[in-house]
Design an enzyme around this catalytic site. Structure first.
Site, PDB file in Angstrom:
ATOM      1  N   SER A 235       0.784  -1.237   0.000  1.00  0.00           N
ATOM      2  CA  SER A 235       0.000   0.000   0.000  1.00  0.00           C
ATOM      3  C   SER A 235       0.814   1.285   0.000  1.00  0.00           C
ATOM      4  CB  SER A 235      -0.961   0.012   1.196  1.00  0.00           C
ATOM      5  OG  SER A 235      -0.264   0.019   2.420  1.00  0.00           O
ATOM      6  N   LYS A 280      -5.965   4.654   8.186  1.00  0.00           N
ATOM      7  CA  LYS A 280      -4.790   5.322   7.633  1.00  0.00           C
ATOM      8  C   LYS A 280      -4.969   6.833   7.560  1.00  0.00           C
ATOM      9  CE  LYS A 280      -3.115   1.235   5.226  1.00  0.00           C
ATOM     10  NZ  LYS A 280      -2.894   0.531   3.945  1.00  0.00           N
TER      11      LYS A 280
END
Length: 349
Positions: A235, A280
């Protein structure tokens, strides 16, 4: 009588102590996902042997995953920023060692794609060599389950080689259900062939029943080094790409801003979906970032049929922004060029 009371008291204390110990230290088959933090890309990436000393920073964000105790499960249940997932959902059935190895393969591929895209966008000579696909796991009904292993590289199907994993998948899915198939693969440095058959996958397509990720290498005269250590997963690809491009082509693109983001990076520059977008963005805001890039790809129709409430990564992030009243600009992207264009357009005068 007094002896019986003392014995009962001792047994009660021992029993309570055992329960407390189990609640605090005994790991259950559940995992907790929580906001992990943000890290400056410069701490893990060096481009052309030069230090990136321009103001501001690019930050990749991550999710903290831990196998839970009973007490931790209770705390997570009461915390809206944490998610509880089963062992199967989290690891896909892999043991801890294999789970770590799989994460490292994803990171390797992410780094290579970031190198390729960053160098390409900066106008540098670069090539991406495709060697096949790493085997990450096999389905229960795969006819190659007792043959292929994690970390093996599939290099051919029926003698055919490919230029990308997408081409390999397209070819395999075109084969008839139940038909014979020969897989060429490398295991422990040795090349082998094995025969099996085409099965129906959970997504409705035909295949051989493996989870895979590209095995690639980048060839360029520009040295790019990563030191990610135990960090795994794909990611950080978008932020790696932005950092490489900025250092080679547009050093003042950050314009002093603290920028965070998430998303995989593909060979064509598209930004792929990730897990934990909500956690996140919270990590990014807590680290002081003013901009957060997040994938905004449509939810797959099959997923929507199974879960009509499924959200895009962008929608997940915005839900957390509203819930926690975060002061951060969330920017949806589908490819890396959109992120570059946004940063260029919003630079201070």
């Amino acid at each position: 009588m007094k002896k019986n009371k003392k014995l009962l008291l001792v047994l009660s204390i021992v029993g309570l102590s055992a329960l407390l110990w189990l609640g605090m230290f005994f790991r259950l088959p559940y995992y907790i996902e929580s906001p992990g933090g943000a890290a400056d890309v410069r701490h893990v990436l060096t481009v052309n042997g030069q230090e990136d000393s321009e103001p501001g920073s690019y930050n990749f964000v991550y999710v903290h995953v831990q196998q839970a105790t009973a007490f931790q499960l209770l705390a997570a249940y009461l915390n809206p920023t944490m998610d509880i997932r089963s062992e199967e959902e989290t690891t896909g059935g892999a043991n801890n060692d294999d789970y770590f190895r799989i994460a490292q393969f994803y990171m390797e591929t992410s780094q290579n794609m970031a190198k390729y895209q960053g160098l390409t966008l900066a106008g540098k000579d670069v090539s991406l060599d495709f060697f096949g696909v790493y085997v990450l796991s096999l389905t229960e009904d795969s006819t190659f389950r007792e043959i292929l292993n994690i970390a093996d590289t599939v290099v051919s199907i029926n003698g055919e080689t490919f230029e990308s994993s997408a081409d390999l998948i397209k070819y395999v899915s075109s084969l008839e259900l139940g038909s014979s198939v020969t897989v060429g693969y490398i295991s422990a440095g040795q090349q082998y062939e094995a025969d099996g058959s085409i099965i129906k996958l959970s997504n409705g397509k035909n295949g051989i029943g493996i989870t895979l990720v590209d095995h690639t290498e980048v060839d360029s005269s520009v040295p790019i080094e990563f030191q990610t250590g135990n960090i795994g997963g794909p990611s950080a690809g978008l932020m790696f790409t932005l950092s490489i491009y900025t250092q080679l082509a547009d050093p003042d693109l950050r314009d002093g801003r603290i920028i965070a983001g998430t998303g995989t990076i593909e060979q064509d520059g598209s930004v792929g979906d990730i897990g934990g977008a909500d956690k996140k963005v919270l990590s990014a805001a807590q680290a002081g970032a003013t901009v957060f890039f997040v994938p905004n790809n449509p939810v797959d129709e099959k997923i929507l049929k199974e879960n009509p409430d499924a959200k895009t990564n962008y929608e997940e992030a915005m839900e957390m922004v509203r819930q926690e009243k975060l002061d951060i600009e969330v920017v949806p992207v589908t490819n890396v060029q959109e992120a570059i264009d946004y940063l260029e357009k919003t630079k201070s005068e």
